[in-house]
Design a protein around this motif. Structure first.
Motif, PDB file in Angstrom:
ATOM      1  N   THR A  89       0.850  -1.183   0.000  1.00  0.00           N
ATOM      2  CA  THR A  89       0.000   0.000   0.000  1.00  0.00           C
ATOM      3  C   THR A  89       0.889   1.237   0.000  1.00  0.00           C
ATOM      4  OG1 THR A  89      -1.834  -1.090   1.158  1.00  0.00           O
ATOM      5  CG2 THR A  89      -1.706   1.315   1.301  1.00  0.00           C
ATOM      6  N   ALA A  90       0.706   2.097  -0.978  1.00  0.00           N
ATOM      7  CA  ALA A  90       1.523   3.307  -1.103  1.00  0.00           C
ATOM      8  C   ALA A  90       0.943   4.425  -0.246  1.00  0.00           C
ATOM      9  CB  ALA A  90       1.597   3.745  -2.560  1.00  0.00           C
ATOM     10  N   ILE A  91       1.828   5.092   0.504  1.00  0.00           N
ATOM     11  CA  ILE A  91       1.422   6.198   1.380  1.00  0.00           C
ATOM     12  C   ILE A  91       2.042   7.498   0.871  1.00  0.00           C
ATOM     13  CG2 ILE A  91       1.511   7.149   3.713  1.00  0.00           C
ATOM     14  CD1 ILE A  91      -0.206   4.732   3.664  1.00  0.00           C
ATOM     15  N   ILE A  92       1.235   8.539   0.772  1.00  0.00           N
ATOM     16  CA  ILE A  92       1.740   9.883   0.507  1.00  0.00           C
ATOM     17  C   ILE A  92       1.224  10.783   1.617  1.00  0.00           C
ATOM     18  CG2 ILE A  92       1.756  11.873  -1.031  1.00  0.00           C
ATOM     19  CD1 ILE A  92       0.998   8.480  -2.458  1.00  0.00           C
ATOM     20  N   ASP A  93       2.137  11.390   2.352  1.00  0.00           N
ATOM     21  CA  ASP A  93       1.763  12.242   3.482  1.00  0.00           C
ATOM     22  C   ASP A  93       1.480  13.672   3.032  1.00  0.00           C
ATOM     23  OD1 ASP A  93       1.919  10.453   5.731  1.00  0.00           O
ATOM     24  OD2 ASP A  93       4.082  10.411   5.439  1.00  0.00           O
ATOM     25  N   VAL A  94       0.343  14.202   3.462  1.00  0.00           N
ATOM     26  CA  VAL A  94       0.013  15.613   3.278  1.00  0.00           C
ATOM     27  C   VAL A  94      -0.044  16.202   4.683  1.00  0.00           C
ATOM     28  CG1 VAL A  94      -1.609  17.277   2.310  1.00  0.00           C
ATOM     29  CG2 VAL A  94      -1.333  15.032   1.227  1.00  0.00           C
ATOM     30  N   SER A  95       1.085  16.720   5.141  1.00  0.00           N
ATOM     31  CA  SER A  95       1.214  17.163   6.535  1.00  0.00           C
ATOM     32  C   SER A  95       1.570  18.638   6.614  1.00  0.00           C
ATOM     33  CB  SER A  95       2.296  16.341   7.252  1.00  0.00           C
ATOM     34  OG  SER A  95       1.969  14.971   7.236  1.00  0.00           O
ATOM     35  N   ALA A  99       1.244  24.914   1.034  1.00  0.00           N
ATOM     36  CA  ALA A  99       1.728  26.179   0.473  1.00  0.00           C
ATOM     37  C   ALA A  99       3.085  25.955  -0.183  1.00  0.00           C
ATOM     38  CB  ALA A  99       1.851  27.242   1.567  1.00  0.00           C
ATOM     39  N   ILE A 100       3.437  26.858  -1.075  1.00  0.00           N
ATOM     40  CA  ILE A 100       4.776  26.849  -1.661  1.00  0.00           C
ATOM     41  C   ILE A 100       5.793  27.079  -0.551  1.00  0.00           C
ATOM     42  CG2 ILE A 100       6.344  28.070  -3.214  1.00  0.00           C
ATOM     43  CD1 ILE A 100       3.966  28.741  -4.959  1.00  0.00           C
ATOM     44  N   GLY A 101       6.877  26.326  -0.571  1.00  0.00           N
ATOM     45  CA  GLY A 101       7.897  26.451   0.460  1.00  0.00           C
ATOM     46  C   GLY A 101       7.654  25.569   1.662  1.00  0.00           C
ATOM     47  N   GLU A 102       6.496  24.906   1.718  1.00  0.00           N
ATOM     48  CA  GLU A 102       6.178  23.983   2.795  1.00  0.00           C
ATOM     49  C   GLU A 102       6.277  22.546   2.267  1.00  0.00           C
ATOM     50  OE1 GLU A 102       5.704  24.718   5.865  1.00  0.00           O
ATOM     51  OE2 GLU A 102       5.461  26.893   5.747  1.00  0.00           O
ATOM     52  N   PRO A 103       6.467  21.575   3.167  1.00  0.00           N
ATOM     53  CA  PRO A 103       6.516  20.173   2.699  1.00  0.00           C
ATOM     54  C   PRO A 103       5.279  19.756   1.917  1.00  0.00           C
ATOM     55  CG  PRO A 103       7.322  20.327   4.950  1.00  0.00           C
ATOM     56  CD  PRO A 103       6.782  21.687   4.607  1.00  0.00           C
ATOM     57  N   ALA A 104       4.103  20.272   2.291  1.00  0.00           N
ATOM     58  CA  ALA A 104       2.868  19.927   1.585  1.00  0.00           C
ATOM     59  C   ALA A 104       2.611  20.929   0.466  1.00  0.00           C
ATOM     60  CB  ALA A 104       1.689  19.883   2.553  1.00  0.00           C
ATOM     61  N   ASN A 105       3.452  20.890  -0.568  1.00  0.00           N
ATOM     62  CA  ASN A 105       3.223  21.732  -1.741  1.00  0.00           C
ATOM     63  C   ASN A 105       2.834  20.855  -2.916  1.00  0.00           C
ATOM     64  OD1 ASN A 105       5.729  21.184  -3.527  1.00  0.00           O
ATOM     65  ND2 ASN A 105       6.639  21.659  -1.526  1.00  0.00           N
ATOM     66  N   ALA A 106       2.267  21.464  -3.941  1.00  0.00           N
ATOM     67  CA  ALA A 106       1.699  20.696  -5.053  1.00  0.00           C
ATOM     68  C   ALA A 106       2.742  19.850  -5.766  1.00  0.00           C
ATOM     69  CB  ALA A 106       1.021  21.650  -6.041  1.00  0.00           C
ATOM     70  N   ALA A 123      -0.759  -1.849  -4.661  1.00  0.00           N
ATOM     71  CA  ALA A 123      -2.129  -2.391  -4.658  1.00  0.00           C
ATOM     72  C   ALA A 123      -3.153  -1.283  -4.501  1.00  0.00           C
ATOM     73  CB  ALA A 123      -2.284  -3.410  -3.538  1.00  0.00           C
ATOM     74  N   GLY A 124      -2.777  -0.202  -3.847  1.00  0.00           N
ATOM     75  CA  GLY A 124      -3.655   0.931  -3.632  1.00  0.00           C
ATOM     76  C   GLY A 124      -2.865   2.101  -3.073  1.00  0.00           C
ATOM     77  N   VAL A 125      -3.406   3.294  -3.210  1.00  0.00           N
ATOM     78  CA  VAL A 125      -2.727   4.514  -2.775  1.00  0.00           C
ATOM     79  C   VAL A 125      -3.548   5.181  -1.673  1.00  0.00           C
ATOM     80  CG1 VAL A 125      -1.823   6.764  -3.484  1.00  0.00           C
ATOM     81  CG2 VAL A 125      -1.760   4.829  -5.087  1.00  0.00           C
ATOM     82  N   ILE A 126      -2.832   5.660  -0.635  1.00  0.00           N
ATOM     83  CA  ILE A 126      -3.482   6.379   0.463  1.00  0.00           C
ATOM     84  C   ILE A 126      -2.874   7.773   0.596  1.00  0.00           C
ATOM     85  CG2 ILE A 126      -3.769   6.509   2.966  1.00  0.00           C
ATOM     86  CD1 ILE A 126      -4.003   3.512   3.059  1.00  0.00           C
ATOM     87  N   LEU A 127      -3.735   8.786   0.568  1.00  0.00           N
ATOM     88  CA  LEU A 127      -3.325  10.135   0.953  1.00  0.00           C
ATOM     89  C   LEU A 127      -3.552  10.253   2.455  1.00  0.00           C
ATOM     90  CD1 LEU A 127      -4.963  12.243  -1.909  1.00  0.00           C
ATOM     91  CD2 LEU A 127      -2.544  11.656  -1.678  1.00  0.00           C
ATOM     92  N   ASN A 304       6.153   4.263   1.917  1.00  0.00           N
ATOM     93  CA  ASN A 304       5.939   5.707   1.858  1.00  0.00           C
ATOM     94  C   ASN A 304       6.581   6.281   0.595  1.00  0.00           C
ATOM     95  OD1 ASN A 304       5.825   8.560   2.386  1.00  0.00           O
ATOM     96  ND2 ASN A 304       5.576   8.087   4.549  1.00  0.00           N
ATOM     97  N   PHE A 305       5.771   6.894  -0.249  1.00  0.00           N
ATOM     98  CA  PHE A 305       6.242   7.480  -1.500  1.00  0.00           C
ATOM     99  C   PHE A 305       6.359   9.002  -1.418  1.00  0.00           C
ATOM    100  CE2 PHE A 305       5.175   3.336  -3.031  1.00  0.00           C
ATOM    101  CZ  PHE A 305       5.915   3.148  -4.195  1.00  0.00           C
ATOM    102  N   THR A 306       6.226   9.563  -0.234  1.00  0.00           N
ATOM    103  CA  THR A 306       6.360  11.013  -0.091  1.00  0.00           C
ATOM    104  C   THR A 306       7.790  11.430  -0.404  1.00  0.00           C
ATOM    105  OG1 THR A 306       4.784  10.865   1.745  1.00  0.00           O
ATOM    106  CG2 THR A 306       5.925  12.969   1.422  1.00  0.00           C
TER     107      THR A 306
END
Length: 338
Positions: A89-95, A99-106, A123-127, A304-306
């Motif tokens: 299971t793939a994990i992508i963290d949105v923490s 915003a630009i300049g933050e870890p959670a940027n586009a 098998a599946g992706v989790i945000l 973790n794919f972050t």
């Protein structure tokens, strides 16, 4: 006068050496042989020391190279499959703030989602979301790209799992998922738009400071914090916020579909617990990433794919970009966010 043979015979080796006569090595004086032996011994020791230092520096260089690889490519190196790879299971963290300049940027989030979908063992992706929200633009870019990638990889499901907080822009992103899971005590919602700033007009008057502002264009100094607030400026800002709010509501309706409650209160900016969010349709079920991985994807292994920044990049970005952007956003009255 010719040398007497008898005299030559009674001379010892030291005497013959002093006269410059050639003698065999075993006949050399004892002090010279001792010096030669010491020089040879020291030479051998020096060669051994040089060899040991050479091995040490080679190992040090190899360790440095390995550390650079780990810092550059992050956790991906540690997830290199050995032998036959199993489904995960793939994990992508949105923490944190979006915003630009933050870890959670586009750019970072989209890159992680793309890599997760393209991995043949996913098998599946989790945000996995834990965010108070942030930039409408960054949130919108992530939503659009996640939906596009989801359409390209229709055989791979994508779920959102809420940790402590999924508010504003965080929920905007979650709406792109097939389903949303949360803990019963998670805080969910805050579907609205805000803009805030400060006014320093009275402070300047008390300090005796005169504001001198020259513009070309009647509204170039729009919501200037050192000038009095104007009704027409407030009305225009409210229209901007209302337009962005409608965009937000449209995205939520698109993502949630029939699961969403008809009650318009879900869009009034309030937050709800996970249990309440299940009732009003903002969340599908109570559960965690392990719940989804085990019961939905049938792939308990989490990868973790972050994307991870290198150490130097983390330091410079954290001290430079974040500080500057944070200072500007707090002083500007054009700070709009979810």
């Amino acid at each position: 006068m010719p040398l007497q043979p008898e005299r030559y015979k009674i001379m010892n080796n030291d005497q013959r050496w002093a006269r410059g006569e050639r003698v065999r090595p075993e006949q050399a004086p004892r002090w010279e042989r001792s010096v030669i032996e010491k020089l040879a011994t020291e030479s051998i020791k020096e060669q051994r020391r040089s060899r040991r230092w050479g091995i040490f520096f080679k190992l040090l260089g190899f360790g440095y190279f390995a550390a650079v690889l780990v810092l550059a490519f992050g956790k991906g190196l540690l997830n290199f499959p050995l032998g036959e790879a199993e489904k995960h299971t793939a994990i992508i963290d949105v923490s944190g703030p979006i915003a630009i300049g933050e870890p959670a940027n586009a750019d970072r989030i989209v890159a992680g989602v793309k890599a997760a979908f393209e991995d043949e063992n996913t098998a599946g992706v989790i945000l996995r979301i834990n965010s108070p929200g942030g930039s409408p633009v960054q949130s919108g870019r992530i939503f659009d790209e996640v939906r596009r990638l989801r359409a390209e990889h229709s055989e791979t499901p994508l779920y959102a799992v809420i940790e402590d907080l999924c508010a504003s822009g965080g929920y905007y992103i979650a709406a792109a998922a097939d389903q949303i899971f949360a803990d019963k005590a998670s805080l969910v919602g805050s579907i609205g738009v805000r803009s805030g700033g400060f006014g320093f007009v009275d402070t300047m008057e008390k300090l005796g400071v005169e504001r001198r502002l020259i513009t070309s264009g009647n509204n170039k100094a729009f919501l200037d914090p050192f000038s009095p607030l104007k009704d027409d400026e407030v009305n225009h800002m409210e229209s901007l916020l209302a337009d962005i709010h409608e965009q937000f509501k449209s995205v939520v309706r698109e993502g949630r579909g029939d699961a969403l409650s008809d009650d318009e209160d879900v869009f009034n900016g309030l937050i709800w617990t996970g249990e309440q969010a299940v009732a009003n349709g903002l969340v599908d079920k109570i559960g965690s990433e392990m719940t989804v991985a085990r019961e939905i994807f049938d792939a308990e292994k989490l990868v973790n794919f972050t994307p991870q920044d290198g150490l130097l990049s983390q330091i410079t970005d954290g001290v430079g970009v974040s500080f500057a952007s944070g200072l500007v956003s707090r002083l500007s009255n054009l700070n709009i966010g979810y």
